[in-house]
Enzyme design. Structure first.
Site: not given
Ligand code: FAD
Ligand code: FMN
Length: 763
Positions: A413-414, A491, A572, A620, A715
């Protein structure tokens, strides 16, 4: 101790028995409104585990129950003309009437006094004349209602309609689910044998289907005749029977989930359904009632005072109840949302049904029925166009998007690294991404890479807005392609109102201590009272930023990225348009969801035009703002996904939250996966699931149940770049490729994994 049990169901009777077993001197009376042998309902299900608990408490009654059990190991699912059977599930059924008769006998034997045909209106008198009063008067407890301000019950009336019927048709070889499509929609039955010639037959459907059938206006006989017609082909000419004469009308109900904030008041204690209910589809109501009875009897004999026993009872039993209610909620929601799954292939539908409560994991299913699970895994691999000769777990199936084929379903995952210098990735990024690509994931997604200096979140964020950036990313992408068989995704994003903030390990999302730059957003709404007030973008800003995305996309292509992801999540810039929490515009870019999606879609279309046709793009999103109806909720996310799909987005990366400081997320294992499930199965769009997914078992069950196409782990990949290769080694899968220089390490790991497996099975 002088005890009154108000209600003679499993809770009241089994508590009386358990008390007498611990001290024969207790003076216990059970009051019951019915006669000894009249009871509503048919059979109940108990698991092997519950029976073992009952045996430990009272071997005598457990043995009597066991002798009356109908056992079955199989679950059969009738769906779209197929009957799929899996085994190893280990259930037993007993008639409710039989269970109560056995418990009554045992209670009498131990000296408990039983007072039938006695309606209790209030606990008040009993509380004065007894040391202890057990409110075991079931789901519609009068005592709980009488003392509602003390017990503070919360009742959640669920959506489906159900009716509890019986039949002499045999279902003695399997617990049977039957899904029937009718002229008024789908209707289904849960059927199981409970004595030699009777089976429970619970029928359930949505309120809409129930309305269309007109069940509300039917008498009990008319309702039964209609149900017999619907399920005729499974009933072998035998009828359905009701014994719910005490219920008005046709006997159909909505299941109420009950949970009380307090379970005791002075010397009155709630027990069984009166305290908490669990949906019948996980068959645990009787278990909860009887196990709570044992626990209370235990604590009354182990604790120093009655109040201490009550506290312990509440503490210990509440967590067990919450655990079961959570499983029951997953299960009942699966049935409530069944329309979502009715397009699935029978194999996947069956898997989804079996794992609906999320209590049964992928590997647990293998223990139950290896052959069936391997058949399902083979089906999954065939669907994925895998050419593997061996049956492999779903996580090791390839996945294709446009011309890009991923070797497996694991995505790094980014994750922002905050190690860039003036937007330029450094050796840190080469080593970091290189390691993760070597570690076995099919796809490595780089961190949010910003389209302009002002579009960065922090001064440490990477960019794609200068030629040096392109060259540095190319070095990384080249390494990934030369040395590994992973694909790499870029991404792209713009920070919006969350820009000009500190590094992740400093004060996250707080403005820089110095050197802040002005920030943009959909509206002039700061991220928090401490952050800058952003400028609401005007048309010129929108054109400029769109063009920056296009320029960055061209660089990403030249740098060699295989895939692009537009970051429209987490508050964002592009996300700030989508959520109404940060978008209060009154022009064509604010208001309705279609308007709020307009700018992100404009950026997507512009980017899609310059990104090679063979390379996929994902978006996303935050599928839930976690603030309730003021923000984006999962049903809005389905609409968002539909718009993305229509625009030509290849896959939706379903994240959630981080769009408002007011968010109150409900965390847990795989907590965002339901949003991916919903989008994939309602909008019919490919999805990636993310969020607290950390075990191979989670990944396999998500994929096999059709809740996502790819699974992102963030993580876990910080802790272990080799997560996929390590998982494969542990699971005994030998099909993943390791870098050649590491082969000796791989072989040792395989040997260690094998000997650990042998030791585990030999102890
Ligand atoms: C359709 C359906 C299927 C189910 N299937 C299963 C299953 O497979 N497995 C399972 O474990 N559970 C199942 N359950 C749940 C299970 O029946 C209950 O959870 C269980 O019976 C709870 O026991 P209880 O003693 O708390 O309540 P109850 O069994 O409801 O007993 C309460 C007793 O109190 C009596 N009473 C109520 N009010 C008064 C009053 N005012 N005065 C005197 N007496 C009173 C009632 O007559 C009753 O006998 C199912 C429930 C439903 C609705
Ligand atoms: C250190 C860190 C940095 C992150 N940076 C990004 C990012 O740049 N872009 C993004 O979309 N998500 C980012 N995320 C969110 C993750 O991609 C992921 O959605 C989230 O951590 C939940 O997954 P997990 O439970 O596997 O960690 C970041 C997460 C972490 C832990």
């Amino acid at each position: 101790m002088k005890v009154a049990c108000l209600g003679g169901g499993p809770a009241g009777l089994y508590f009386a028995i358990s008390m007498k077993l611990r001290d024969a001197a207790h003076d216990i009376v059970v009051y019951e409104r019915n006669r000894p042998d009249d009871t509503f309902g048919w059979g109940v299900v108990l698991s092997d585990e519950t029976l073992a608990n009952l045996s430990a408490n009272d071997p005598g009654s457990a043995e009597a129950i066991r002798q009356h059990f109908a056992y079955w190991d199989d679950i059969a699912v009738h769906y779209r003309g197929q009957r799929i059977v899996s085994t190893g599930h280990g259930f037993c059924g007993i008639g409710r009437k039989q269970l109560l008769i056995l418990l009554q006998q045992r209670a009498r034997e131990l000296g408990v006094k039983l007072r039938f045909e006695t309606e209790i209106e209030s606990a008040a008198e009993f509380a004065k004349t007894h040391d202890l009063v057990i409110a075991s008067d079931g789901l519609n407890s009068k005592i709980r209602n009488e003392l509602a301000p003390c017990f503070r019950p919360d009742t959640d009336v669920r959506k489906c309609k159900f009716v509890w019927l019986g039949t002499h048709q045999k279902f003695d070889d399997a617990f049977t689910f039957i899904f029937e499509e009718t002229e008024h929609g789908w209707i289904w039955a849960h059927a199981y044998q409970f004595d030699s010639d009777t089976a429970t037959f619970i029928i359930e459907c949505s309120e809409a289907t129930w309305d269309k059938f007109g069940f509300a206006a039917m008498t009990n006989d008319e309702s039964i005749a209609t149900c017999e017609r619907i399920f005729a082909k499974y009933l072998g000419g035998r009828g359905l029977m009701s014994n719910a004469g005490h219920l008005r009308g046709s006997g159909w109900l909505n299941f109420p989930r009950v949970l009380c904030e307090r379970w005791s008041h002075e010397n009155i204690v709630l027990m069984g359904d009166a305290a908490a209910t669990a949906h019948f589809s996980i068959g645990s109501g009787t278990k909860l009632a009887m196990e709570s009875a044992v626990a209370m009897a235990d604590y009354l004999h182990s604790e120093s005072s009655m109040q201490a026993a009550f506290r312990k009872y509440e503490d210990a039993r509440r967590s067990e109840v919450l655990r079961l209610q959570s499983a029951a909620r997953n299960s009942l929601e699966w049935f409530e949302n069944i329309e979502r799954y009715l397009h699935l292939d029978p194999v996947q539908f069956n898997y989804s049904l079996l794992t609906r409560s999320q209590r049964i994991s992928h590997e647990n299913l293998r223990l139950r029925d290896k052959a069936w699970l391997e058949g399902a895994e083979a089906w999954f691999q065939r669907r994925a166009d895998s050419n593997s000769p061996n049956v492999r777990r779903p996580m090791f199936a390839p996945f294709r998007l446009r011309d890009m084929t991923l070797k497996n379903r694991i995505v790094v995952s980014p994750m922002a690294q905050y190690k860039a210098v003036d937007g330029c990735p450094t050796d840190w990024h080469l080593v970091h991404y290189g390691e993760r690509a070597k570690g076995g994931a099919g796809l490595v997604c780089i961190e949010m890479t910003c389209v302009s200096p002002e579009g960065r979140i922090t001064p440490g964020c990477t960019g794609l807005y200068a030629p040096g950036h392109e060259a540095a990313w190319k070095r990384i992408a080249d390494f990934v392609h030369t040395e590994t068989d992973a694909k790499i995704c870029c991404q792209l994003g713009h920070s919006g109102a969350k820009g000009s903030t500190q590094l992740g390990w400093e004060e996250m999302d707080a403005p820089l201590r110095q050197g802040n730059w002005p920030v943009l957003s959909a509206s002039e709404i700061p991220w928090s009272p401490c952050n800058q007030r952003p400028k609401a973008m005007d048309r010129a800003d929108m054109d400029r930023v769109r063009d920056q995305f296009v320029a960055a996309t061209r660089m990403a292509d030249r740098a060699g990225f295989d895939m692009l992801e537009l970051h429209c999540a987490h508050g964002y810039l592009l996300s700030s348009f989508i959520t109404p929490l940060s978008n209060t515009r009154t022009d064509d870019y604010g208001g309705s969801l279609a308007n709020r999606m307009r700018y992100p879609l404009e950026v997507f279309h512009a980017v899609r035009r310059v990104w090679p046709a063979g390379k996929p793009i994902s978006v996303r999103i935050s599928a839930n703002d976690w603030v309730g109806e003021e923000g984006i909720e999962p049903e809005d996310a389905v609409e968002i996904a539909r718009m993305l799909q229509e625009a030509g987005v290849d896959i939706c990366n379903v994240s959630a939250g981080q769009t408002s400081i007011r968010a109150r997320p409900v965390y847990g294992r795989m907590f965002q996966t339901p949003f991916s499930d919903r989008i994939r199965n309602e909008a019919g769009m490919a999805t990636m699931a993310v969020g607290n997914i950390y075990e191979p078992d989670h990944v396999n069950s998500i994929l096999m149940a059709g809740r996502a196409d790819l699974v992102c782990l963030a993580r876990p990949h910080l802790a272990d770049p080799y997560w996929t290769l390590h998982a494969a080694a542990k699971l005994g899968d030998r099909g993943e490729s390791w870098p050649a220089p590491y082969h000796q390490g791989r072989d040792q790991l395989y040997r260690l994994a094998e000997s650990a497996g042998t030791m585990a099975t030999s102890v």
